[in-house]
Design a protein around this motif. Structure first.
Motif, PDB file in Angstrom:
ATOM      1  N   SER C  49      41.662  45.148  35.724  1.00  0.00           N
ATOM      2  CA  SER C  49      41.019  43.964  37.350  1.00  0.00           C
ATOM      3  C   SER C  49      41.827  43.550  37.775  1.00  0.00           C
ATOM      4  N   GLN C  93      35.148  46.361  41.405  1.00  0.00           N
ATOM      5  CA  GLN C  93      34.104  46.070  39.930  1.00  0.00           C
ATOM      6  C   GLN C  93      32.744  45.603  40.708  1.00  0.00           C
ATOM      7  N   ASP C 173      38.004  50.544  40.395  1.00  0.00           N
ATOM      8  CA  ASP C 173      38.229  49.318  39.718  1.00  0.00           C
ATOM      9  C   ASP C 173      36.190  49.766  39.072  1.00  0.00           C
TER      10      ASP C 173
HETATM   11 MG   LIG Z   1      37.175  43.936  35.664  1.00  0.00          MG
END
Ligand SMILES: [Mg+2]
Ligand SMILES: Nc1ncnc2c1ncn2[C@@H]1O[C@H](COP(=O)(O)OP(=O)(O)OP(=O)(O)O)[C@@H](O)[C@H]1O
Ligand SMILES: Nc1ncnc2c1ncn2[C@@H]1O[C@H](COP(=O)(O)OP(=O)(O)OP(=O)(O)O)[C@@H](O)[C@H]1O
Ligand SMILES: [Mg+2]
Lengths: 317, 310, 282, 501, 280
Positions: C49, C93, C173
């Motif tokens: 990330s 994410q 992500d």
């Molecule tokens: Mg991550």
């Protein structure tokens, strides 16, 4: 966890959502009582109650004020000394009279026109300035924050009445000047709260997402950050209405109010101040109650509208 | 952190200076005349001129300012026209009273408003909450002196519980404190309520509940902890504002604080005294704000101070 | 390799926590060909990330270059970056936090269109509706706000928003982690179609090797901020070279291939080797 | 010219004995100091004189009475001879010397623009005759010197300064125990060494409270024993309180709606007929009844009738029809007038002026009301430097009990003084000035009064004020306070006051 | 006696204008040492079922009917019952790790706090030691450092492991795990699953697992239930459901799993170790 979040609407189960009546028919454990007590129903009910109670309170003040010219009221400026200081509920004078024999009801209603304009404009201006400046300080940080924060601090630490008096003394006590002065006096409070909230808000992921989109920082503040802190800030701003109206009273008291003999709430209150303990309680109490009624009304309507919007939104908090 | 504090202190000095300078100029530009205030009634021009000379007001504003600065650097803010004593000394005498009252008022406000706000959040959308809202908003909407007088009449005159004019006995702080608190409670409790309603429904709270954390801890450590920033900010702001005096309350209760001092100083155009007050209160307010700002990262570790947004 | 849209060289990203500095990404280099897909897999917490955030410049890299089509993004100022922003987009994410809670799905997806200069509100809204439809959300989703959606739906809104920017490079992500396998398949299909139609380039971060295989040509494997292995996805999955990659491959669970109740042995030795490794490290 | 020798504390000794008691006085403004070189206002005089005494004091009938002086005689037109009492001493028993008087006099004139000094037409020169005797000489005769000297408070020469004293010794019946100028609180205790009859009270606490309402609460709650200079409204409400007495005496302060005499010729206000006409528009009876609680008297001359030398010259009458007619006849119809006054110049000022503006409206005159905030700005207006105005509402105080002081201050303007705008709002009538000068130099009281009477007639005929009135001095005390005798100059003798438990 | 016994559980949500029956009569039971998994469509009511069992839905939102017993105690009645069980006998691993921790307290403090709910006598240092060892068990690198980190300083997967550690730390009889490994890479996932299995073997803990990863479901479960629109459309022993799905929805789900393809595992020197049935 999204499922703890009680409002993820059913993406694929529309058949499960039914009108309360019919589900009660099936073997449902939901009773009418439970339904009435449910958070959503309560919120809906109270948002309506708040809007109504608030609207009635505010309307009780605003409507007569707006219609003051049309109502069969005695002249707010001319009174008979023979009717000096009549208590409330005297014949022909519901709110009584002031020492000059002027009808208090008429003065409160006519005076309300100026006071409402001053009060509302002042909180609009101070709210706008406070929110924008506070959001800029919180979001940009760095030198913007330094300047705004120091300005805020400097202003908050300067004795308020002193500054107001000086400015009014410099520019003369006209309504725009008084309005601006009051707005100026009030911007620190919403500004500081906004700044504090924005300091937290700017670290949230959706702000980062907006940056990635290439949004200008100003647009991020305007479209994302401010709307998300607005409710909290409005708590402060709407409450400032009382202070705005009463600050004019302080100005009047110190001789910097609106031109005599034209009434304003602040003027009426400040004139009644020394008479309050001498038994003429109504001269302050009645306009005070009027202001309280208005501020309660405005705040309740604000609360109610917010909960209403929220319900449409389906947010839980 | 240390550099941040040092930077802030530097800024504070600058701000205090600018604020004082602004007041200095404003005072001299605004209408009003110290000489007339300290002259006998119906003064002659000669008398006025004499007083101006004595006060150093016969010079041009820039010259006065330079003189003021020279003295300031020697730690001399000037002599109060009215009290005929060093202005700073007069202010410092009043300061403890102001600080005492402000601290008492803010503590009482917090002690009442925060639990009230939490209670309102727990009773969100009930008749009780509505009632509490109406009562607190109405309370803060009444004129401050009205509240003061009503309290005085009820508790000092009728019941005789407290002495009306302040600072001569310990209990005389009660009524002014209560008056001020009534004016603050609506704001703080409503802020608390707003934040708490959101945080009581936050996912992490539910998760913590699943871990068997007690409701009390959930309310205070979790929900209130996450509500603290705006509340502390509001308390800080109000506290800072109180440090330059709660004028009306001080007047009504004869509390010998800075607010009453400065309003009288203004009426009397006691320039040095006003300047001294501003200097002192600016520094105080800045300290309070700095303190509140330093609390932010402690209250929410996501907050980064003094940094431009990344 | 001549036509790389993105070339990342010697990327280092650090976090400051109090007095300490934590190096989350340590000297990472890779390239993504135009119209291709590069997947990043790796241990959780290894800095995936972080790389994504650095690419979209939510973080300023400590050093290294991020060359997008000849422009080094690594140290550009916010102002210089802004006109380039729409070219690199990201699906976050955390689907819950990355959507503004007070806007409707349609507004959220319309926003990038507005940023790109689309003036007409109607066109914005129409295009947004179309994109929302393409990620498989019903019409009724348009006027709802993020808290009303399930995790998977939020994720799809995020994808639609990123696509609305008309990016050249899309950083995903864990873009499908909250999705149902059937919805996941649908979204992957959409991404592939878009790539075929518009030549979109993807950087795809995932821990689901099946998904990685379905979408990417190239893959890099990361651990503790560093690249441990890179190569063609198929090669990597069928003939993993590095120890860690093999372990990754081995840990993947395919229900169709399992027998018995709770076949713990399938994972036990992975866990065991991992524990051994941790002990060695400490 | 001074009334016969009287003891300074001639009050009755009946009632509460020497047991003492504590009296709490709440003034309406900060006392600032226990000295009066710079400021002097009514309530302060009472307290200041409890500590420091002067050679004389203004008595009940507004005539000077002897205090520290055994005799105070005008021995020549320009010379007064004063003999100090032999039994006087300070609270530490040290004697009062003539040098103390000399120093005091000198220092009062040394402070810049001091209030007391400004009351003297000139500074008298001092000459010691013997240990107890001295002379005061002036260039021109100052017939009122014995009254004027009542404001020069005597303190030991070595401790005296050219500034206000918050502490230190005096000869008065009380001594200062604590003084906090900042908060304006003072504690006085009985001077057990007092040279005269000892005070009845053991202790006096002096504080101040500007908020009238809070003062009323203080006295109703029993926290204060005495509040003075109260407004008519407070007085009216306190009269209904069974624990409180309200004491009233006719005052010496004149409040008037004074015309601006700087109007160009041709301006309606420059015409005495117009000025006169406007006076008929004012319904003072209603004002007095409704807004002033009957605690004022409409003026019957140009100075308060309590003052020595007052001459009744006429009365204000209410006759709107006449007002209208006279205005029309003299080009005053449709007149527009701007009223100015300083915030809180007198009790209920804005109410009175709003009522006045209504009354004027009834005769076709439009009034614009402009309240000037405190801060000395009014001075610029009065001097005509801040803007134009037509009528000023303000008060004119008197500390000497003499009509002459008022008349000279207001109507003794000269062209010379007007150059620096030092006349009373442009009032310059040489004929009147000459009369007043003559009166000021006239040692014979009867002749002097005749001259003053003449001057007052002439002034009245010019109608300098739209209306004028004299408020009563009003003081409220708890019933337990006795022997409090309020004088016309709005002060009283604390030494005599008693408090029952 | 089953650790968890659910009979005809219904959850009705009273929302704005309607009542939503999110869970519509589900029944299942979990015995000691067993794992029961719910798989199914997103929004089908999986999490709601879990939350209802833990009574984490506010009373003014959800009306629960039917029966749910944890260790024989009815938790759908008085709240006191479940209050005594939470954090002691039953623990939850929540679905969304990124928002499941208090953002203003360090991970470590929240962990020790969790430990001390069950073991109030534990000293601060002991609680910390326990938390650290658990963090190590869930493969968090450098636990001592992460102990003092705030939630936003950890990655999604790390947070998920923290939450797992917290659930495990209570030595509960029942763990309700709502997508416990969705944010984890497969090796860590393997470690976690192994940990849970081991725990189950050693302590006989019962596990209610919710997941959309069929591999995980297959590996972990004794029985499996497929949920759609608030009801179980299919259920039974894990092998039956995975190998011979009856319901079309189950078939669709199984069909949508992305293939990994064959590979050569040098460790066993055989192309498809996973095919092998090595039960020992
Ligand atoms: Mg991550
Ligand atoms: N407050 C609410 N208002 C309306 N519907 C709700 C509310 N809370 C939950 N629901 C609905 O209840 C159903 C069950 O939701 P739940 O979160 O249990 O699904 P899930 O199976 O866990 O889905 P996912 O796999 O996405 O986590 C959903 O259809 C959801 O829309
Ligand atoms: N704001 C922060 N401050 C300090 N450290 C951070 C911060 N954000 C992330 N980290 C650390 O950086 C490392 C990499 O985090 P990152 O989020 O990039 O991991 P990831 O590879 O995306 O993991 P996952 O698959 O679990 O999401 C982690 O060790 C994390 O603890
Ligand atoms: Mg779920």
């Amino acid at each position: 966890m999204s499922t703890a979040n009680p409002n993820v609407s059913p993406p694929s189960a529309p058949d499960l959502s039914q009108v309360p009546g019919s589900i009660l028919g099936r073997d449902s454990a939901v009773t009418k009582v439970l339904l009435r007590r449910s958070a959503a129903a309560r919120r809906a009910r109270y948002s309506t109650i708040k809007i109504w109670v608030g609207a009635i309170c505010a309307a009780l003040v605003v409507l007569p004020v707006a219609l003051a010219q049309l109502l069969p009221l005695p002249d707010p400026i001319v009174g008979a000394l023979s009717e000096s200081s009549l208590p409330p509920f005297s014949p022909g004078h519901l709110f009584g009279t002031d020492p000059n024999g002027r009808d208090l009801l008429s003065r409160v209603l006519h005076g309300g026109q100026t006071s409402l304009v001053i009060g509302i404009l002042a909180i609009v201006v101070s709210g706008l300035v406070g929110i924008v400046a506070g959001a800029a300080a919180g979001y940009f940080g760095g030198w913007v924050d330094t300047i705004v924060s120091r300005l805020l601090e400097a202003q908050m630490s300067l004795p308020l009445l002193l500054m107001l008096l000086l400015v009014v003394a410099l520019f003369g006590p006209s309504i725009p000047v008084i309005t601006l002065v009051i707005a100026f006096a009030q911007w620190p409070e919403p500004a500081r709260i906004t700044r504090a909230l924005v300091l937290v808000e700017r670290e949230k992921p959706y702000v980062a997402a907006a940056r990635v989109l290439g949004l200008h920082r100003v647009s991020i503040i305007a479209r994302h950050v401010i709307p998300n802190v607005l409710q909290q800030v409005l708590v402060v701003v709407l409450l400032l209405l009382a202070q705005a109206v009463l600050l004019e009273s302080a100005l009047s008291f110190l001789g910097a109010g609106v031109q005599r003999p034209y009434p304003t709430w602040g003027g009426i209150i400040s004139d009644g101040r020394e008479l309050f303990v001498t038994g003429k309680w109504w001269l302050v109490t009645i306009p005070g109650i009027v202001i309280a009624l208005l501020v309660v009304g405005v705040n309740l309507v604000g609360d109610g509208l917010r909960d209403r919007v929220r319900r449409a939104k389906g947010d839980q908090s | 952190m240390l550099t941040y504090v040092l930077k802030r202190i530097g800024q504070t000095v600058l701000t205090a200076f600018l604020a004082t300078a602004t007041v200095f100029v404003l005072l001299r530009m605004a209408p009003g005349d110290p000489a007339a205030n300290y002259a006998p009634p119906n003064p002659t021009s000669a008398q006025l001129e004499a007083i101006r000379q004595q006060f150093g007001l016969d010079q041009s504003i820039p010259v006065q300012f330079v003189t003021f600065l020279q003295h300031l650097f020697q730690g001399d803010v000037g002599t109060s026209f009215f009290f005929k004593r060093p202005a700073l000394e007069v202010v410092m005498e009043r300061l403890p009273y102001t600080i005492t009252l402000a601290v008492a008022a803010i503590v009482v406000t917090a002690l009442v408003a925060i639990p009230l706000g939490v209670w309102m959040a727990r009773r969100a959308d009930t008749a009780q909450e509505l009632g509490a809202n109406i009562a607190t908003i109405a309370g803060q909407s009444m004129p401050d002196f009205w509240i003061g007088f009503v309290l005085l009449i009820v508790f000092a005159v009728n019941l005789g519980w407290f002495s009306p004019a302040g600072f001569d006995s310990g209990s005389s702080i009660v009524l002014p404190t209560v008056t001020i608190a009534i004016l603050q409670i609506a704001l703080i409790s409503r802020l608390v309520r707003r934040e708490m309603v959101g945080n009581l429904a936050a996912p992490y709270l539910t998760v913590a509940r699943s871990r068997g954390i007690s409701e009390r801890a959930l309310t205070w450590r979790y929900a209130f902890g996450n509500s603290a920033i705006p509340v502390v900010t509001a308390l800080g702001t109000r506290f800072a504002a109180m440090l330059n005096g709660v004028v009306i309350v001080e007047v009504v209760f004869k509390w010998p604080g800075v607010g009453e001092l400065v309003v009288n100083a203004l009426k009397q155009r006691d320039f040095p005294l006003i300047q001294a007050t501003v200097l002192v209160t600016v520094v105080l307010a800045l300290v309070v704000q700095l303190f509140v700002d330093l609390l932010y990262p402690l209250m929410d570790p996501r907050v980064r101070l003094g940094e431009a947004s990344a | 390799m001549a036509d790389n849209l993105l070339t990342v060289s010697n990327l280092v990203v650090e976090y400051r926590t109090g007095k300490e500095v934590f190096r989350a990404v340590d000297d990472v280099s890779f390239a993504v060909p135009r119209g291709g897909t590069l997947a990043i897999v790796g241990e959780s917490g290894c800095g995936k990330s972080t790389i994504a955030k650095a690419l979209v410049r939510l973080l300023r890299p400590t050093s290294g270059t991020i060359d997008l089509d000849g422009t080094d993004l690594a140290q550009l100022s916010e102002k210089q970056l802004r006109p380039l922003r729409h070219r690199v987009q990201m699906v976050f994410q955390d689907p819950y936090g990355s959507l503004d809670p007070h806007l409707t799905a349609q507004d959220i997806v319309a926003e990038p269109l507005r940023v790109r200069g689309e003036k007409s509100r109607k066109v914005q809204r129409d295009k947004a509706a179309e994109l929302i439809d393409r990620v498989g959300l019903p019409k009724t989703a348009l006027d709802r706000k993020p808290p009303e959606f399930s995790g998977g739906q939020r994720q799809r809104i995020g994808i639609a928003r990123a696509l609305a920017s008309g990016p050249e490079l899309l950083v995903c992500d864990e873009a499908t982690s909250a999705l149902d396998v059937s919805v996941q398949a649908q979204v992957l299909e959409l991404l592939r179609d878009l790539q075929a139609d518009t030549g979109l380039t993807y950087l795809f971060i995932s821990h689901n090797l099946g998904v990685v295989r379905a979408i990417s040509q190239d893959t890099i494997v990361m651990r503790a901020g560093r690249i441990v292995e890179k190569g063609r996805t198929d090669d990597l999955l069928s003939r993993p070279q590095e120890d860690y990659t093999q372990r990754l491959r081995r840990s993947a669970l395919e229900p169709g291939l399992m027998t018995g109740i709770k076949p713990r042995h399938l994972i036990r030795h992975i866990a065991a080797s991992r524990t051994a490794e941790t002990e060695k490290a400490s | 010219a001074c009334a016969g020798p009287k003891s300074a504390n001639s009050a009755s000794t009946a009632g509460a004995g020497a047991a003492g008691g504590t009296l709490s006085i709440v003034l309406n403004r900060n006392l600032v100091s226990l000295d009066n070189k710079l400021n002097q206002y009514d309530a302060a005089v009472t307290v200041q004189r409890a500590v420091r005494e002067a050679l004389t004091k203004i008595g009940d009938d507004l005539k000077p009475e002897l205090v520290l002086a055994e005799s105070f005689e005008q021995t020549k037109p320009t010379e007064w001879t004063v003999k100090l009492r032999s039994d006087i001493h300070y609270s530490d028993k040290s004697p009062v010397t003539v040098e103390d008087v000399e120093t005091a006099l000198k220092l009062y004139f040394q402070v810049k623009a001091g209030y007391v000094a400004s009351q003297f037409p000139e500074q008298p020169s001092f000459a010691k005759v013997d240990d107890k005797t001295f002379t005061l000489t002036t260039k021109t005769p100052v017939v009122t010197l014995d009254s004027l000297m009542s404001n020069i408070l005597i303190t030991p020469a070595k401790d005296n300064k050219a500034e206000e004293l918050s502490n230190g010794l005096g000869t008065g019946p009380f001594v200062i125990t604590t003084a906090d100028t900042g908060t304006g609180t003072y504690k006085l205790t009985r001077n057990d060494n007092y040279w005269g009859e000892k005070a009845k009270l053991q202790e006096i606490n002096v504080s101040y409270q500007e908020e009238e309402g809070a003062r009323v609460i203080a006295i109703t709650s029993g926290q204060a024993d005495v509040i003075d200079t109260i407004t008519p409204e407070s007085a009216a409400s306190l009269k209904t309180n069974s624990d409180v007495d309200v004491i009233e005496t006719p005052g010496t302060r004149l409040i008037h709606l004074f015309y601006n005499f700087r109007k160009p010729a041709g301006h309606p206000l420059a015409n005495p007929k117009v000025r006169e006409a406007l006076t008929y528009a004012i319904d003072h009876d209603s004002l007095i009844k409704a807004l002033m609680n009957n605690q004022v008297t409409s003026a019957e001359g140009v100075v308060p009738k309590t003052l020595a030398g007052f001459a009744k010259t006429g009365a204000y009458t209410y006759d709107p029809a006449k007002a209208k007619k006279m205005l029309a006849d003299n080009g005053g119809a449709g007149l527009k007038l701007t009223f100015i006054w300083e915030d809180s110049e007198f009790a209920g000022a804005s109410r009175v002026l709003e009522a006045v503006s209504q009354m004027l409206a009834a005769v076709g005159v439009t009034a614009t009301l402009k309240m000037i905030p405190k801060g000395g700005e009014i001075n610029a207006w009065r001097r005509g430097e801040a803007g134009d105005w037509d009528v000023l509402a303000n008060g004119y105080g008197n500390q000497t009990g003499l009509a002459l002081t008022n008349l000279q201050g207001q109507y003794g303007g000269t062209a010379e003084k007007e150059k620096t705008r030092d006349t009373y709002h442009g009032f310059v009538v040489p004929e009147i000035t000459a009369l007043l000068d003559q009166a000021g130099a006239e040692a014979d009281e009867a002749k002097r009064d005749a001259l003053l009477g003449q001057a007052q007639e002439k002034i009245w005929a010019l109608w300098p004020a739209m209306w004028a009135w004299t408020p009563n001095n009003v003081l409220a005390k708890r019933k337990r306070v006795a022997a409090l005798k309020l004088r016309a100059i709005n002060s009283y003798d604390l030494g005599a006051v008693t408090v029952s438990a | 006696m089953s650790v968890l016994e659910v009979k005809d559980l219904r959850v009705e949500l009273m929302t704005g204008g309607s009542v939503v029956r999110a869970v519509d009569g589900v029944s299942f039971h979990i015995d000691e040492g067993e794992t029961v998994t719910i798989i199914g469509e997103s929004g089908s009511g999986k999490s709601t079922t879990a939350m209802a069992i833990l009574r984490l839905l506010p009373d003014d939102l959800a009306v629960i009917s039917g029966e749910a017993r944890i260790a024989g105690k009815d938790v759908t009645g008085a709240r006191k019952v479940i209050n005594g069980l939470r954090g002691r006998s039953v623990a939850l691993i929540p679905q969304d790790p990124m928002t499941a921790l208090n953002p203003i307290r360090t991970v470590g403090r929240q962990m020790t706090e969790a430990v001390r709910v069950k073991y109030p006598k534990l000293g601060k240092a002991e609680a910390k030691a326990r938390a650290l060892s658990l963090m190590e068990q869930v493969h968090i690198r450098n636990p001592a450092k992460q102990f003092d980190a705030y939630p936003h300083q950890l990655s999604g997967g790390m947070l998920q492991r923290v939450l797992i550690a917290m659930a495990v730390s209570t030595d509960a009889d029942l763990i309700v795990a709502d997508e416990p490994t969705s944010a984890l890479d497969v090796t860590v996932q393997a470690g976690i699953l192994d940990l849970l299995l081991e725990l189950q073997e050693q302590t006989g803990i019962a596990l209610l697992l919710i997941t959309h990863d069929l591999g995980v479901a297959r590996l972990m479960s004794d029985r499996i239930h497929v949920m759609k629109s608030g009801t179980f459309v299919e259920g039974g022993p894990v092998a039956d459901v995975v190998d011979h799905p009856q319901h079309p929805y189950t078939q669709k789900l199984l069909g949508a799993i992305p293939e990994l393809g064959p590979w050569h595992d040098p460790a066993v020197d055989a192309p498809a170790l996973v095919k092998e049935d090595s039960r020992g």
